[in-house]
Design an enzyme around this catalytic site. Sequence first.
Site, PDB file in Angstrom:
ATOM      1  N   THR A 113       0.789  -1.390  -0.113  1.00 35.00           N
ATOM      2  CA  THR A 113       0.299   0.133   0.028  1.00 35.00           C
ATOM      3  C   THR A 113       1.033   1.575   0.198  1.00 35.00           C
ATOM      4  O   THR A 113       1.058   1.872  -0.786  1.00 35.00           O
ATOM      5  CB  THR A 113      -0.972   0.227   0.890  1.00 35.00           C
ATOM      6  OG1 THR A 113      -1.946  -1.236   1.037  1.00 35.00           O
ATOM      7  CG2 THR A 113      -1.497   1.140   0.941  1.00 35.00           C
ATOM      8  N   ASN A 121      -6.393  -8.899  -7.400  1.00 31.53           N
ATOM      9  CA  ASN A 121      -6.607  -9.659  -6.703  1.00 31.53           C
ATOM     10  C   ASN A 121      -7.966 -10.038  -6.524  1.00 31.53           C
ATOM     11  O   ASN A 121      -8.440 -10.929  -6.200  1.00 31.53           O
ATOM     12  CB  ASN A 121      -6.328  -8.964  -5.444  1.00 31.53           C
ATOM     13  CG  ASN A 121      -7.137  -7.206  -5.121  1.00 31.53           C
ATOM     14  OD1 ASN A 121      -7.159  -6.408  -6.425  1.00 31.53           O
ATOM     15  ND2 ASN A 121      -7.185  -6.968  -4.466  1.00 31.53           N
ATOM     16  N   GLN A 131       0.179  -9.770  -6.491  1.00 30.18           N
ATOM     17  CA  GLN A 131      -0.482 -11.204  -6.715  1.00 30.18           C
ATOM     18  C   GLN A 131      -0.186 -11.793  -7.794  1.00 30.18           C
ATOM     19  O   GLN A 131      -0.042 -12.974  -7.734  1.00 30.18           O
ATOM     20  CB  GLN A 131      -2.281 -10.952  -6.725  1.00 30.18           C
ATOM     21  CG  GLN A 131      -3.085 -10.288  -6.070  1.00 30.18           C
ATOM     22  CD  GLN A 131      -2.872 -11.119  -4.453  1.00 30.18           C
ATOM     23  OE1 GLN A 131      -2.599 -11.647  -3.862  1.00 30.18           O
ATOM     24  NE2 GLN A 131      -3.548 -10.196  -3.460  1.00 30.18           N
ATOM     25  N   SER A 137       4.789  -7.206  -2.164  1.00 28.28           N
ATOM     26  CA  SER A 137       4.103  -7.122  -0.612  1.00 28.28           C
ATOM     27  C   SER A 137       4.383  -8.842   0.084  1.00 28.28           C
ATOM     28  O   SER A 137       4.246  -9.567  -1.196  1.00 28.28           O
ATOM     29  CB  SER A 137       3.175  -7.383  -0.507  1.00 28.28           C
ATOM     30  OG  SER A 137       2.373  -6.998   0.918  1.00 28.28           O
ATOM     31  N   HIS A 165       3.890 -10.392   3.005  1.00 24.28           N
ATOM     32  CA  HIS A 165       3.029 -11.320   3.307  1.00 24.28           C
ATOM     33  C   HIS A 165       2.021 -11.976   2.216  1.00 24.28           C
ATOM     34  O   HIS A 165       1.218 -13.151   3.072  1.00 24.28           O
ATOM     35  CB  HIS A 165       2.494 -10.271   4.546  1.00 24.28           C
ATOM     36  CG  HIS A 165       1.264  -9.907   4.141  1.00 24.28           C
ATOM     37  ND1 HIS A 165      -0.146  -9.627   3.854  1.00 24.28           N
ATOM     38  CD2 HIS A 165       0.980  -8.665   3.116  1.00 24.28           C
ATOM     39  CE1 HIS A 165      -1.090  -8.557   3.764  1.00 24.28           C
ATOM     40  NE2 HIS A 165       0.011  -7.739   3.280  1.00 24.28           N
ATOM     41  N   CYS A 223      -9.206  -5.458   1.687  1.00 24.67           N
ATOM     42  CA  CYS A 223      -8.510  -4.002   1.933  1.00 24.67           C
ATOM     43  C   CYS A 223     -10.184  -3.650   1.196  1.00 24.67           C
ATOM     44  O   CYS A 223      -9.998  -1.869   1.466  1.00 24.67           O
ATOM     45  CB  CYS A 223      -7.756  -3.476   0.842  1.00 24.67           C
ATOM     46  SG  CYS A 223      -6.139  -4.717   1.775  1.00 24.67           S
TER      47      CYS A 223
HETATM   48  N1  PLP Z   1      -2.199  -4.726  -4.041  1.00 31.23           N
HETATM   49  C1  PLP Z   1      -2.912  -6.019  -4.154  1.00 31.23           C
HETATM   50  C2  PLP Z   1      -2.650  -6.355  -5.379  1.00 31.23           C
HETATM   51  C3  PLP Z   1      -2.785  -6.654  -3.573  1.00 31.23           C
HETATM   52  O1  PLP Z   1      -3.827  -7.539  -3.440  1.00 31.23           O
HETATM   53  C4  PLP Z   1      -2.840  -6.124  -1.862  1.00 31.23           C
HETATM   54  C5  PLP Z   1      -3.294  -6.554  -1.409  1.00 31.23           C
HETATM   55  O2  PLP Z   1      -5.006  -7.156  -0.181  1.00 31.23           O
HETATM   56  C6  PLP Z   1      -2.058  -4.902  -1.890  1.00 31.23           C
HETATM   57  C7  PLP Z   1      -1.799  -4.263  -3.388  1.00 31.23           C
HETATM   58  C8  PLP Z   1      -1.636  -4.082  -0.480  1.00 31.23           C
HETATM   59  O3  PLP Z   1      -0.545  -4.500  -0.313  1.00 31.23           O
HETATM   60  P1  PLP Z   1      -0.344  -4.788   1.617  1.00 31.23           P
HETATM   61  O4  PLP Z   1      -1.115  -5.581   2.648  1.00 31.23           O
HETATM   62  O5  PLP Z   1       1.482  -5.319   1.537  1.00 31.23           O
HETATM   63  O6  PLP Z   1      -0.327  -3.615   1.451  1.00 31.23           O
END
Ligand code: PLP
Length: 383
Positions: free
Chosen positions: A71, A146, A176, A196, A198, A326
Site C-alpha cells: 500500500t 486480487n 498477486q 508485498s 506477507h 482491503c
Molecule cells: N496490491 C494488491 C494487488 C493487493 O492484493 C494488495 C493486498 O491485498 C495490496 C496491493 C496491498 O498490500 P499490503 O497489504 O502489503 O499493503
Amino acid sequence: MIFLDNASTTKCLESSAEIIKNELINDFFNPSAKYNQALTQTRKLETAREEILKVLGGLGSYSVAFTGSATEANNLVLSSSINKHKANLIGTGEHSSVIEKSKFYLNKGIKVVYVPLNDVGEIDKDKFKELMTSEVGFVSIMLVSNETGAINDVQWITKFAKSVNPKVLVHVDAVQGFCKIKINLKSLDVDYLTISSHKIEGPKGVGALVYKKQAKLEPEILGGGQENGKRSGTENVPSILGFVNSIKELSNDIDKNFESVKAFKLKLVEDLAKFSANVGLDFVVNGDPENSSPYILSIGFVGTKGEVLLHSLEREGILVGTGSACNSKHSGNRTLEAMGKTKAEVESNIRLSFSRDTVTEDPTEIAKTIVSLAQRHNNTTKR
Ligand code: PLP
C-alpha cells in the site's frame, strides 16, 4: 481449518520467522550507525536488494526501495508521478491503495482516466488503445487482479504506451503475481513495480517498490534519507531478510507450483459446477479459470449472499474471503461491476485463494461443503 484466503495474507515460513527472531535479538543494529555491526546490517540490506532484482531479472538497471507495505509502495509511486502529467491512466480494477490515491489527485483537478475491464476482468485492450494518447504521462495497471486472478498483458501495455508516448512512466502492481508467475523486468520494461512480503509466506509489514534507476521517484516520507533518500525511517532489517528468505524459497518452483495449484483450482471449479447443477443452483465463475492466476478463484451462487456463505463456511472450518480484504468495508465490488456482473452476482461473490500448500486438501470435499451450504442459504431454490 482449511485456509482459502491466501490472497489476503499467508502464513509466514518458519525459516523466515527464525531469521527474523535471530535478527531482532542478536543482530538488532541500526544500519545507519557508524560501527562495524551496523555496516554488516547495511551489507545485508544491499544483498537483499540484489536477491530481489535477481529473481525479477532487473539487476543492473533497477533499484529497490523497501517500504512498510505494498500500500505504501503504491502511494509512493503515485504521489511521485501522477501530478506531473497532463493525463494519467489507471486500471478500473486496481487495488484500493491505487484507486484511493488516484482519486485524491482527481479531486484536486488532476486528469485521471480509469481504463475499463473486459468481461473476464482483464484490461480492455481496445479501450486502452483509445485512451492512451500522447498526453498520458503515467500508467498504473496491476499484473494479477486480487479479485478474480485475471492476468494483464503488461508487456503489451508497456510496449503500446511507449509507442504512443516514449516518455510515459508505467507502474505495475505485481503483488498477486510475484513468486507465483514468472516476471522479467527487462521484458516487461515497466518503470516501477510493487511487491508485498506477507502475500508470499513472508512477514507482514514489508513491501518494496522496484524502480528503474533512471525513472524519477520523489520520496513521500522525509527524514533521515534511508533507502537512497526514497523512503526515510529506520529499515526493518529483520523482516526484510525474512521476506527475502521467502522469496528465495518460493521463486525456486514457480512453474511447478503454478501447475499443481492450477490442477487443484480446475478440479474445484469442475466439482462446484457439477454439484451445483445437481441441486439446481446458479453457479457463477467470475473470470476465466483456465487463463488466469491459479491462486485466485472468484465465484458465487446467485441467490446466496456471499457474506452469509462466508460465515457458514467459517463454522465448518473453511476460511474464505468476499473480495479484497482491503475492500471489505465498502459495499459492492468495483472489479466485478466493471466486468458487467449483475447486482445479484456481485452480492453472491466469495473469493477462494490458494497457496502452494492448498493442493494437499481434497477439492471434491471442499466443493461438496460449499455447494451444500450455498443451497441451505439460497433464497431462490427454497421457494
Ligand atoms: N496490491 C494488491 C494487488 C493487493 O492484493 C494488495 C493486498 O491485498 C495490496 C496491493 C496491498 O498490500 P499490503 O497489504 O502489503 O499493503
